[in-house]
Design a protein around this motif. Structure first.
Motif, PDB file in Angstrom:
ATOM      1  N   PRO A  63       0.857  -1.192   0.000  1.00 21.92           N
ATOM      2  CA  PRO A  63       0.000   0.000   0.000  1.00 21.92           C
ATOM      3  C   PRO A  63       0.893   1.242   0.000  1.00 21.92           C
ATOM      4  O   PRO A  63       2.117   1.145   0.113  1.00 21.92           O
ATOM      5  N   LYS A  64       0.281   2.408  -0.116  1.00 21.15           N
ATOM      6  CA  LYS A  64       1.050   3.646   0.016  1.00 21.15           C
ATOM      7  C   LYS A  64       1.659   3.694   1.409  1.00 21.15           C
ATOM      8  O   LYS A  64       1.117   3.117   2.352  1.00 21.15           O
ATOM      9  N   GLN A  65       2.774   4.374   1.549  1.00 21.25           N
ATOM     10  CA  GLN A  65       3.488   4.416   2.818  1.00 21.25           C
ATOM     11  C   GLN A  65       2.580   4.865   3.964  1.00 21.25           C
ATOM     12  O   GLN A  65       2.612   4.289   5.050  1.00 21.25           O
ATOM     13  N   GLN A  89      -0.428   4.316   4.318  1.00 18.64           N
ATOM     14  CA  GLN A  89      -1.468   3.311   4.571  1.00 18.64           C
ATOM     15  C   GLN A  89      -0.926   2.058   5.254  1.00 18.64           C
ATOM     16  O   GLN A  89      -1.696   1.192   5.643  1.00 18.64           O
ATOM     17  N   GLU A  90       0.393   1.945   5.388  1.00 17.92           N
ATOM     18  CA  GLU A  90       0.987   0.699   5.881  1.00 17.92           C
ATOM     19  C   GLU A  90       0.503   0.291   7.261  1.00 17.92           C
ATOM     20  O   GLU A  90       0.390  -0.885   7.547  1.00 17.92           O
ATOM     21  N   ASP A 128      -2.273  -2.330  -4.652  1.00 20.01           N
ATOM     22  CA  ASP A 128      -0.895  -1.833  -4.656  1.00 20.01           C
ATOM     23  C   ASP A 128      -0.860  -0.324  -4.933  1.00 20.01           C
ATOM     24  O   ASP A 128      -1.683   0.203  -5.693  1.00 20.01           O
ATOM     25  N   GLU A 129       0.095   0.342  -4.299  1.00 19.73           N
ATOM     26  CA  GLU A 129       0.190   1.803  -4.394  1.00 19.73           C
ATOM     27  C   GLU A 129       0.220   2.308  -5.836  1.00 19.73           C
ATOM     28  O   GLU A 129      -0.314   3.374  -6.129  1.00 19.73           O
ATOM     29  N   GLN A 130       0.831   1.551  -6.740  1.00 23.99           N
ATOM     30  CA  GLN A 130       0.941   1.987  -8.139  1.00 23.99           C
ATOM     31  C   GLN A 130      -0.394   2.000  -8.872  1.00 23.99           C
ATOM     32  O   GLN A 130      -0.518   2.630  -9.921  1.00 23.99           O
ATOM     33  N   GLN A 175      -3.579   2.481  -7.310  1.00 27.09           N
ATOM     34  CA  GLN A 175      -4.670   3.142  -6.603  1.00 27.09           C
ATOM     35  C   GLN A 175      -5.160   4.359  -7.372  1.00 27.09           C
ATOM     36  O   GLN A 175      -4.444   4.919  -8.192  1.00 27.09           O
TER      37      GLN A 175
END
Length: 146
Positions: A20-22, A24-25, A78-80, A82
């Motif tokens: 996830p985005k940092q 959101q971890e 995955d962050e890429q 979203q």
């Protein structure tokens, strides 16, 4: 085109690389932990989320032994990937998958950290309604089949 696929020998290592985005971890356990946990909870389904042939996310859901209802325990894109509508499409597929099972219940539950604003908006968009805070500090939300 979003699809749910089984996690097996061919894709489990790619699943654990999804992040996830940092910021959101702290909202979700790692996919590695979730895959390991599912091996000890045979009633849990783990699914890879694909867009065409690209692995973009992970979900874990199943019937909770305490209340007998379906719960979505993990859901991540995955962050890429979203911000493109993939989360909404994938969540709708999970709801359909649960509804198609013989053991489906009239509701689906999930919990999330109150500060997870992105998650809150997504869950509301697919029809989850907040029902209050759980004793363990998560906001609970319920999806009702009509």
């Amino acid at each position: 085109m979003i699809s749910l696929r089984l996690i097996d020998q061919s894709n489990w290592e790619a699943c654990i690389q999804l992040k996830p985005k940092q910021e959101q971890e702290g909202f979700i356990a790692s996919n590695l932990y979730s895959i390991a946990e599912s091996k000890f909870l045979p009633h849990m389904k783990i699914k890879a989320i694909y867009c065409e042939e690209m692995l973009i996310g992970f979900a874990m859901y199943g019937i909770d032994s305490d209340d007998g209802n379906y719960w979505i325990y993990r859901f991540m894109i995955d962050e890429q990937f979203q911000g493109r509508g993939h989360g909404k499409s994938a969540m709708n597929l999970i709801i359909k998958d649960i509804q198609s099972n013989d053991d489906h219940t009239n509701v689906i539950w999930l919990g999330y950290q109150p500060e997870n604003e992105q998650g809150r908006k997504l869950y509301a968009r697919v029809g989850f309604e907040e029902s209050g805070m759980a004793p363990w500090g998560e906001m609970l939300a319920k999806y009702s089949f009509h």
